[in-house]
Design a protein around this motif. Structure first.
Motif, PDB file in Angstrom:
ATOM      1  N   ASP A  85      19.417 -35.019  33.078  1.00  0.00           N
ATOM      2  CA  ASP A  85      20.859 -34.778  33.111  1.00  0.00           C
ATOM      3  C   ASP A  85      21.613 -35.849  33.908  1.00  0.00           C
ATOM      4  O   ASP A  85      22.793 -35.708  34.177  1.00  0.00           O
ATOM      5  N   GLY A  86      20.943 -36.948  34.270  1.00  0.00           N
ATOM      6  CA  GLY A  86      21.614 -38.079  34.897  1.00  0.00           C
ATOM      7  C   GLY A  86      21.697 -38.029  36.405  1.00  0.00           C
ATOM      8  O   GLY A  86      22.402 -38.827  37.007  1.00  0.00           O
ATOM      9  N   HIS A  87      20.979 -37.135  37.049  1.00  0.00           N
ATOM     10  CA  HIS A  87      20.991 -37.057  38.504  1.00  0.00           C
ATOM     11  C   HIS A  87      19.835 -37.863  39.084  1.00  0.00           C
ATOM     12  O   HIS A  87      18.784 -37.998  38.463  1.00  0.00           O
ATOM     13  N   LYS A  88      20.061 -38.365  40.268  1.00  0.00           N
ATOM     14  CA  LYS A  88      19.048 -39.161  40.955  1.00  0.00           C
ATOM     15  C   LYS A  88      17.824 -38.296  41.257  1.00  0.00           C
ATOM     16  O   LYS A  88      17.935 -37.156  41.672  1.00  0.00           O
ATOM     17  N   VAL A  89      16.653 -38.864  41.036  1.00  0.00           N
ATOM     18  CA  VAL A  89      15.407 -38.202  41.386  1.00  0.00           C
ATOM     19  C   VAL A  89      15.184 -38.348  42.886  1.00  0.00           C
ATOM     20  O   VAL A  89      15.525 -39.378  43.475  1.00  0.00           O
ATOM     21  N   GLN A  90      14.653 -37.343  43.516  1.00  0.00           N
ATOM     22  CA  GLN A  90      14.401 -37.349  44.958  1.00  0.00           C
ATOM     23  C   GLN A  90      13.727 -38.644  45.385  1.00  0.00           C
ATOM     24  O   GLN A  90      12.726 -39.055  44.826  1.00  0.00           O
ATOM     25  N   GLY A  91      14.322 -39.321  46.355  1.00  0.00           N
ATOM     26  CA  GLY A  91      13.741 -40.526  46.923  1.00  0.00           C
ATOM     27  C   GLY A  91      14.091 -41.825  46.202  1.00  0.00           C
ATOM     28  O   GLY A  91      13.806 -42.894  46.707  1.00  0.00           O
ATOM     29  N   ALA A  92      14.704 -41.759  45.024  1.00  0.00           N
ATOM     30  CA  ALA A  92      15.060 -42.984  44.302  1.00  0.00           C
ATOM     31  C   ALA A  92      16.362 -43.553  44.874  1.00  0.00           C
ATOM     32  O   ALA A  92      17.205 -42.808  45.360  1.00  0.00           O
ATOM     33  N   PRO A  93      16.548 -44.882  44.818  1.00  0.00           N
ATOM     34  CA  PRO A  93      17.794 -45.488  45.302  1.00  0.00           C
ATOM     35  C   PRO A  93      19.019 -44.957  44.553  1.00  0.00           C
ATOM     36  O   PRO A  93      18.890 -44.361  43.490  1.00  0.00           O
ATOM     37  N   ALA A 133      29.789 -54.704  32.208  1.00  0.00           N
ATOM     38  CA  ALA A 133      29.914 -54.259  33.601  1.00  0.00           C
ATOM     39  C   ALA A 133      29.517 -55.368  34.565  1.00  0.00           C
ATOM     40  O   ALA A 133      30.180 -55.587  35.582  1.00  0.00           O
ATOM     41  N   TYR A 134      28.457 -56.085  34.253  1.00  0.00           N
ATOM     42  CA  TYR A 134      27.984 -57.157  35.125  1.00  0.00           C
ATOM     43  C   TYR A 134      28.983 -58.313  35.165  1.00  0.00           C
ATOM     44  O   TYR A 134      29.344 -58.794  36.243  1.00  0.00           O
ATOM     45  N   CYS A 135      29.452 -58.735  34.005  1.00  0.00           N
ATOM     46  CA  CYS A 135      30.422 -59.842  33.956  1.00  0.00           C
ATOM     47  C   CYS A 135      31.731 -59.468  34.634  1.00  0.00           C
ATOM     48  O   CYS A 135      32.337 -60.292  35.323  1.00  0.00           O
ATOM     49  N   ARG A 136      32.173 -58.232  34.471  1.00  0.00           N
ATOM     50  CA  ARG A 136      33.399 -57.774  35.123  1.00  0.00           C
ATOM     51  C   ARG A 136      33.224 -57.806  36.650  1.00  0.00           C
ATOM     52  O   ARG A 136      34.102 -58.261  37.378  1.00  0.00           O
ATOM     53  N   TYR A 137      32.066 -57.359  37.118  1.00  0.00           N
ATOM     54  CA  TYR A 137      31.794 -57.376  38.559  1.00  0.00           C
ATOM     55  C   TYR A 137      31.819 -58.815  39.090  1.00  0.00           C
ATOM     56  O   TYR A 137      32.435 -59.084  40.124  1.00  0.00           O
ATOM     57  N   LEU A 138      31.164 -59.726  38.401  1.00  0.00           N
ATOM     58  CA  LEU A 138      31.130 -61.123  38.845  1.00  0.00           C
ATOM     59  C   LEU A 138      32.527 -61.729  38.877  1.00  0.00           C
ATOM     60  O   LEU A 138      32.845 -62.524  39.765  1.00  0.00           O
ATOM     61  N   GLU A 141      20.596 -58.189  44.059  1.00  0.00           N
ATOM     62  CA  GLU A 141      21.671 -57.518  44.791  1.00  0.00           C
ATOM     63  C   GLU A 141      22.948 -57.437  43.960  1.00  0.00           C
ATOM     64  O   GLU A 141      23.629 -56.410  43.960  1.00  0.00           O
ATOM     65  N   LEU A 142      23.256 -58.503  43.253  1.00  0.00           N
ATOM     66  CA  LEU A 142      24.447 -58.505  42.399  1.00  0.00           C
ATOM     67  C   LEU A 142      24.354 -57.436  41.318  1.00  0.00           C
ATOM     68  O   LEU A 142      25.314 -56.705  41.067  1.00  0.00           O
ATOM     69  N   LEU A 143      23.205 -57.333  40.678  1.00  0.00           N
ATOM     70  CA  LEU A 143      23.031 -56.333  39.628  1.00  0.00           C
ATOM     71  C   LEU A 143      23.097 -54.911  40.183  1.00  0.00           C
ATOM     72  O   LEU A 143      23.731 -54.045  39.595  1.00  0.00           O
ATOM     73  N   ILE A 144      22.475 -54.674  41.313  1.00  0.00           N
ATOM     74  CA  ILE A 144      22.528 -53.347  41.930  1.00  0.00           C
ATOM     75  C   ILE A 144      23.963 -52.981  42.281  1.00  0.00           C
ATOM     76  O   ILE A 144      24.419 -51.866  41.999  1.00  0.00           O
ATOM     77  N   ASP A 145      24.689 -53.912  42.879  1.00  0.00           N
ATOM     78  CA  ASP A 145      26.086 -53.647  43.240  1.00  0.00           C
ATOM     79  C   ASP A 145      26.946 -53.421  41.989  1.00  0.00           C
ATOM     80  O   ASP A 145      27.742 -52.485  41.938  1.00  0.00           O
ATOM     81  N   ALA A 146      26.782 -54.280  40.995  1.00  0.00           N
ATOM     82  CA  ALA A 146      27.592 -54.178  39.776  1.00  0.00           C
ATOM     83  C   ALA A 146      27.344 -52.866  39.052  1.00  0.00           C
ATOM     84  O   ALA A 146      28.289 -52.149  38.683  1.00  0.00           O
ATOM     85  N   PHE A 147      26.095 -52.524  38.860  1.00  0.00           N
ATOM     86  CA  PHE A 147      25.778 -51.306  38.132  1.00  0.00           C
ATOM     87  C   PHE A 147      26.044 -50.060  38.974  1.00  0.00           C
ATOM     88  O   PHE A 147      26.379 -49.007  38.446  1.00  0.00           O
ATOM     89  N   GLY A 148      25.907 -50.182  40.287  1.00  0.00           N
ATOM     90  CA  GLY A 148      26.232 -49.057  41.156  1.00  0.00           C
ATOM     91  C   GLY A 148      27.705 -48.689  41.084  1.00  0.00           C
ATOM     92  O   GLY A 148      28.071 -47.515  41.120  1.00  0.00           O
ATOM     93  N   LYS A 149      28.553 -49.695  40.966  1.00  0.00           N
ATOM     94  CA  LYS A 149      30.003 -49.444  40.834  1.00  0.00           C
ATOM     95  C   LYS A 149      30.346 -48.925  39.445  1.00  0.00           C
ATOM     96  O   LYS A 149      31.175 -48.033  39.288  1.00  0.00           O
ATOM     97  N   ALA A 150      29.720 -49.473  38.435  1.00  0.00           N
ATOM     98  CA  ALA A 150      30.040 -49.113  37.054  1.00  0.00           C
ATOM     99  C   ALA A 150      29.384 -47.803  36.603  1.00  0.00           C
ATOM    100  O   ALA A 150      29.971 -47.050  35.834  1.00  0.00           O
ATOM    101  N   PHE A 151      28.192 -47.529  37.118  1.00  0.00           N
ATOM    102  CA  PHE A 151      27.416 -46.367  36.660  1.00  0.00           C
ATOM    103  C   PHE A 151      26.835 -45.606  37.848  1.00  0.00           C
ATOM    104  O   PHE A 151      25.611 -45.550  38.026  1.00  0.00           O
ATOM    105  N   PRO A 152      27.671 -45.007  38.677  1.00  0.00           N
ATOM    106  CA  PRO A 152      27.166 -44.291  39.861  1.00  0.00           C
ATOM    107  C   PRO A 152      26.400 -43.037  39.471  1.00  0.00           C
ATOM    108  O   PRO A 152      26.592 -42.474  38.381  1.00  0.00           O
TER     109      PRO A 152
END
Length: 84
Positions: A28-36, A52-57, A70-81
């Protein structure tokens, strides 16, 4: 699609596939225990990921000194929390 756009799409989708395999989320799209704190849904398209990545850059040019991971984690974290 230009050669650069094709490269970006291939790069970000490959990274996302590896991330998803290493950091599973529940059905259902929720974080699994212990995953970032980044949740990439299985229904995201290659186009959505690369956009999403190009927009972030474009928006965070001061972040370009970070590693590509780090860039990918930040970009996708903002776009797909993760869902709470």
């Amino acid at each position: 699609m230009s050669a650069n756009a094709s490269f970006v799409t291939g790069y970000v989708t490959g990274w996302a596939d590896k991330w998803s395999a290493d950091n599973p989320i529940s059905a259902d799209g929720h974080k699994v225990q212990g995953a970032p704190g980044l949740c990439l849904s299985r229904d995201l398209t290659a186009s959505q990921l690369s956009t999403a990545y190009c927009r972030y850059l474009s928006e965070y040019q001061d972040a370009l000194s970070q590693s590509s991971d780090e860039l990918l984690i930040d970009a996708f974290g903002k776009a797909f929390p993760c869902r709470q």
